[in-house]
Design an enzyme around this catalytic site. Structure first.
Site, mmCIF file in Angstrom:
data_model
loop_
_atom_site.group_PDB
_atom_site.id
_atom_site.type_symbol
_atom_site.label_atom_id
_atom_site.label_comp_id
_atom_site.label_asym_id
_atom_site.label_seq_id
_atom_site.Cartn_x
_atom_site.Cartn_y
_atom_site.Cartn_z
ATOM 1 N N GLU A 172 0.838 -1.212 0.000
ATOM 2 C CA GLU A 172 0.000 0.000 0.000
ATOM 3 C C GLU A 172 0.868 1.256 0.000
ATOM 4 O OE1 GLU A 172 -3.514 0.043 2.539
ATOM 5 O OE2 GLU A 172 -2.938 2.050 3.214
ATOM 6 N N THR A 198 -3.926 4.947 -1.429
ATOM 7 C CA THR A 198 -4.960 5.469 -0.538
ATOM 8 C C THR A 198 -5.626 6.721 -1.124
ATOM 9 O OG1 THR A 198 -3.452 6.862 0.721
ATOM 10 C CG2 THR A 198 -3.736 4.594 1.494
ATOM 11 N N TYR A 199 -6.741 7.098 -0.487
ATOM 12 C CA TYR A 199 -7.558 8.238 -0.912
ATOM 13 C C TYR A 199 -7.748 9.158 0.282
ATOM 14 C CZ TYR A 199 -11.454 10.661 -3.211
ATOM 15 O OH TYR A 199 -12.260 11.592 -3.803
ATOM 16 N N ALA A 237 -9.683 11.166 2.599
ATOM 17 C CA ALA A 237 -11.125 11.260 2.864
ATOM 18 C C ALA A 237 -11.608 12.683 2.608
ATOM 19 C CB ALA A 237 -11.413 10.844 4.302
ATOM 20 N N GLY A 262 -14.020 5.993 5.416
ATOM 21 C CA GLY A 262 -13.161 7.185 5.517
ATOM 22 C C GLY A 262 -13.330 7.875 6.852
ATOM 23 N N HIS A 284 -13.489 -1.407 15.132
ATOM 24 C CA HIS A 284 -13.349 -0.012 14.738
ATOM 25 C C HIS A 284 -13.697 0.904 15.915
ATOM 26 C CE1 HIS A 284 -14.515 3.762 12.729
ATOM 27 N NE2 HIS A 284 -13.519 3.443 11.939
ATOM 28 N N LYS A 307 -20.913 -6.388 5.199
ATOM 29 C CA LYS A 307 -20.187 -5.671 4.143
ATOM 30 C C LYS A 307 -19.371 -6.647 3.298
ATOM 31 C CE LYS A 307 -16.664 -3.183 5.864
ATOM 32 N NZ LYS A 307 -15.912 -2.058 6.466
HETATM 33 C C1 LIG Z 1 -6.964 -1.564 4.533
HETATM 34 C C2 LIG Z 1 -7.434 -0.190 4.911
HETATM 35 C C3 LIG Z 1 -7.267 0.851 4.018
HETATM 36 C C4 LIG Z 1 -7.710 2.134 4.348
HETATM 37 N N1 LIG Z 1 -7.538 3.139 3.433
HETATM 38 C C5 LIG Z 1 -8.007 4.377 3.702
HETATM 39 C C6 LIG Z 1 -7.904 5.422 2.745
HETATM 40 O O1 LIG Z 1 -7.401 5.230 1.630
HETATM 41 N N2 LIG Z 1 -8.392 6.646 3.073
HETATM 42 C C7 LIG Z 1 -8.982 6.880 4.285
HETATM 43 O O2 LIG Z 1 -9.419 8.006 4.528
HETATM 44 N N3 LIG Z 1 -9.111 5.911 5.218
HETATM 45 C C8 LIG Z 1 -8.647 4.667 4.943
HETATM 46 N N4 LIG Z 1 -8.781 3.658 5.877
HETATM 47 C C9 LIG Z 1 -9.387 3.976 7.181
HETATM 48 C C10 LIG Z 1 -10.926 3.848 7.174
HETATM 49 O O3 LIG Z 1 -11.499 4.730 6.242
HETATM 50 C C11 LIG Z 1 -11.399 4.158 8.571
HETATM 51 O O4 LIG Z 1 -11.016 3.162 9.475
HETATM 52 C C12 LIG Z 1 -12.884 4.468 8.684
HETATM 53 O O5 LIG Z 1 -13.139 5.119 9.926
HETATM 54 C C13 LIG Z 1 -13.759 3.236 8.645
HETATM 55 O O6 LIG Z 1 -13.793 2.735 7.391
HETATM 56 P P1 LIG Z 1 -14.681 1.441 7.039
HETATM 57 O O7 LIG Z 1 -14.555 1.281 5.580
HETATM 58 O O8 LIG Z 1 -14.380 0.318 7.911
HETATM 59 O O9 LIG Z 1 -16.144 2.027 7.376
HETATM 60 P P2 LIG Z 1 -17.552 1.367 7.651
HETATM 61 O O10 LIG Z 1 -17.652 -0.015 7.131
HETATM 62 O O11 LIG Z 1 -18.539 2.352 7.169
HETATM 63 O O12 LIG Z 1 -17.576 1.286 9.257
HETATM 64 C C14 LIG Z 1 -17.376 2.443 10.060
HETATM 65 C C15 LIG Z 1 -18.082 2.253 11.397
HETATM 66 O O13 LIG Z 1 -19.483 2.188 11.179
HETATM 67 C C16 LIG Z 1 -20.020 0.964 11.690
HETATM 68 N N5 LIG Z 1 -21.043 0.513 10.755
HETATM 69 C C17 LIG Z 1 -20.873 -0.037 9.531
HETATM 70 N N6 LIG Z 1 -22.050 -0.289 8.957
HETATM 71 C C18 LIG Z 1 -23.006 0.125 9.823
HETATM 72 C C19 LIG Z 1 -24.413 0.144 9.804
HETATM 73 N N7 LIG Z 1 -25.107 -0.325 8.782
HETATM 74 N N8 LIG Z 1 -25.066 0.660 10.907
HETATM 75 C C20 LIG Z 1 -24.387 1.140 11.959
HETATM 76 N N9 LIG Z 1 -23.034 1.132 12.038
HETATM 77 C C21 LIG Z 1 -22.362 0.647 10.985
HETATM 78 C C22 LIG Z 1 -18.840 0.011 11.773
HETATM 79 O O14 LIG Z 1 -19.052 -0.979 12.776
HETATM 80 C C23 LIG Z 1 -17.705 0.960 12.131
HETATM 81 O O15 LIG Z 1 -17.707 1.227 13.504
HETATM 82 C C24 LIG Z 1 -8.337 2.375 5.597
HETATM 83 C C25 LIG Z 1 -8.489 1.309 6.510
HETATM 84 C C26 LIG Z 1 -8.061 0.047 6.177
HETATM 85 C C27 LIG Z 1 -8.240 -1.072 7.154
#
Ligand SMILES: Cc1cc2nc3c(=O)[nH]c(=O)nc-3n(C[C@H](O)[C@H](O)[C@H](O)COP(=O)(O)OP(=O)(O)OC[C@H]3O[C@@H](n4cnc5c(N)ncnc54)[C@H](O)[C@@H]3O)c2cc1C
Length: 293
Positions: A25, A56-57, A59, A116, A156, A172
Site C-alpha cells: 500500500e 490510498t484516498y 477522505a 473514511g 473499529h 459488508k
Molecule cells: C486496509 C485499509 C485501508 C484504508 N484506506 C483508507 C484510505 O485510503 N483513506 C482513508 O481516509 N481511510 C482509509 N482507511 C481507514 C478507514 O477509512 C477508517 O477506518 C474508517 O473510519 C472506517 O472505514 P470502514 O470502511 O471500515 O467504514 P464502515 O464499514 O462504514 O464502518 C465504520 C463504522 O461504522 C459501523 N457501521 C458499519 N455499517 C453500519 C451500519 N449499517 N449501521 C451502523 N453502524 C455501521 C462500523 O461498525 C464501524 O464502527 C483504511 C483502513 C483500512 C483497514
C-alpha cells in the site's frame, strides 16, 4: 471504452483465487521530496512481484486527482496490478459515481470501498453515503470491478460494540470480494476476527495488514488513531533500545516477520504491507519470509 496495455492487470478476486496474495500500500505524496520517495519505493518494490498494489484516498477528496493519477500511472508504466482506495466521507453519490466511472474508463478494475475518516481540520459536508457497504453497492452498480473492504481486528473505534462491528463487517464483506485489515500486533486479534466472520457465515478472504513498528513515537500515534493496541510487550522491547534507531528498526522488522509468519502458518490468505512509501522494511520482511521472485 477498453484500454489496451502491454501488461495484463487482473481482478484481485481472481488473484486471490490462485493462492496467497502479497500486496503493498502507498499514499499520495504532498511534496516534491515525497514524490521522489514514492517513485523510488515503487521502483524498488516492483521487482518483488507483488500480487497487487494499492493507493490510498484522502477522505473528503483531498487526493482525488492524485490518487487517480498514481493508480493509472501504475497501470500504464509498471507490471503491477493497481487498486484505488475510495472513501464515502464528504462526497455526494454523483461525485462517487463520477470517480468510479472514470476509473472504469481508465481500465482500473479494483477498488477498496471505505467509509473514511473526516479530517478534524476540514469542515466537510456530511456526504450522501454513510457506510462503506453503500459504496460497495455503488461500485458494483457501475461496472464489473473487484471490490475490497476494510476490516478491523480490534473493532473499529466508532463501533457501538465489538459484536456490532463484527456483524457490520460480515454484512459488508458478504457483498464484497475480500477484506484487508487494519494493522495490529498480536495475531490473535486477526484470528478472532476471521472466526467471528465465519460464525456469521462469511468466509471470503481477509488479508491481514502488516505495519512494522520501526519507529516508536509515530507507530504509537497511528495505533491510537486507528484503535489498534500498541501492546506493552512490544513497547517494552522497543523502549529498551530506544536510543538506537537502527536497533529499533531491526527489532520492528523481526517482530513483524514473526507476526507475518504466524498469520500465514495459521491460514491467512496473504499479507498486505503498509509501506509508508518506503521499500526497506517491506523488502527485509519479504526476504525473511523467503518470498519474492
Ligand atoms: C486496509 C485499509 C485501508 C484504508 N484506506 C483508507 C484510505 O485510503 N483513506 C482513508 O481516509 N481511510 C482509509 N482507511 C481507514 C478507514 O477509512 C477508517 O477506518 C474508517 O473510519 C472506517 O472505514 P470502514 O470502511 O471500515 O467504514 P464502515 O464499514 O462504514 O464502518 C465504520 C463504522 O461504522 C459501523 N457501521 C458499519 N455499517 C453500519 C451500519 N449499517 N449501521 C451502523 N453502524 C455501521 C462500523 O461498525 C464501524 O464502527 C483504511 C483502513 C483500512 C483497514
Amino acid at each position: 471504452m477498453s484500454v489496451a496495455y502491454p501488461f495484463a492487470p487482473m481482478k484481485i478476486a481472481d488473484i486471490l483465487a490462485r493462492g496467497p496474495s502479497y500486496s503493498f500500500e502507498f499514499f499520495p505524496p504532498r511534496t516534491p521530496a515525497a514524490e521522489i520517495a514514492l517513485t523510488t519505493a515503487l521502483e524498488e518494490l516492483e521487482p518483488l512481484g507483488p500480487s497487487y498494489v494499492s493507493v490510498t484516498y484522502g477522505a473528503g477528496g483531498s487526493t482525488r486527482e492524485k490518487t487517480h493519477e498514481i493508480v493509472t500511472g501504475i497501470l500504464r508504466d509498471t507490471q503491477m496490478t493497481p487498486m484505488a482506495h475510495l472513501t464515502c466521507v464528504g462526497h455526494t453519490r454523483a461525485q462517487l459515481e463520477e470517480i468510479v466511472a472514470r476509473y472504469q474508463a481508465s481500465g482500473i478494475e479494483n477498488i477498496l470501498a471505505l467509509g473514511g475518516d473526516p479530517p478534524p481540520d476540514l469542515d466537510l459536508p456530511k456526504g450522501e453515503l454513510e457506510h462503506a457497504i453503500e459504496l460497495v453497492r455503488l461500485v458494483r452498480g457501475i461496472g464489473d470491478f473487484s471490490v475490497g473492504v476494510a476490516a478491523h481486528p480490534e473493532p473499529h473505534p466508532r463501533s457501538a460494540s465489538r459484536e456490532s462491528d463484527r456483524l457490520h463487517t460480515a454484512e459488508k464483506l458478504a457483498e464484497a470480494d475480500f477484506a484487508i485489515t487494519q494493522f495490529f500486533f498480536d495475531a490473535e486479534h486477526y484470528f478472532d476476527l476471521v472466526e467471528s466472520l465465519r460464525a456469521h457465515g462469511v468466509d471470503k478472504p481477509v488479508i491481514p495488514g502488516i505495519m512494522p513498528a520501526t519507529t516508536i513515537g509515530s507507530i504509537k500515534r497511528m495505533s491510537q488513531l486507528q484503535g489498534s493496541e500498541f501492546p506493552r510487550w512490544l513497547a517494552d522491547k522497543l523502549e529498551a533500545v530506544a536510543d538506537d534507531p537502527d536497533a529499533v528498526f531491526a527489532l520492528g522488522i523481526e517482530e513483524a516477520t514473526k507476526l507475518a509468519r504466524s498469520l500465514i502458518d495459521g491460514g491467512a490468505p496473504g499479507l498486505h504491507f503498509y509501506t509508508l512509501n518506503r521499500s526497506t522494511a517491506t523488502r527485509q520482511i519479504y526476504d525473511n519470509l523467503g518470498l519474492g521472485k
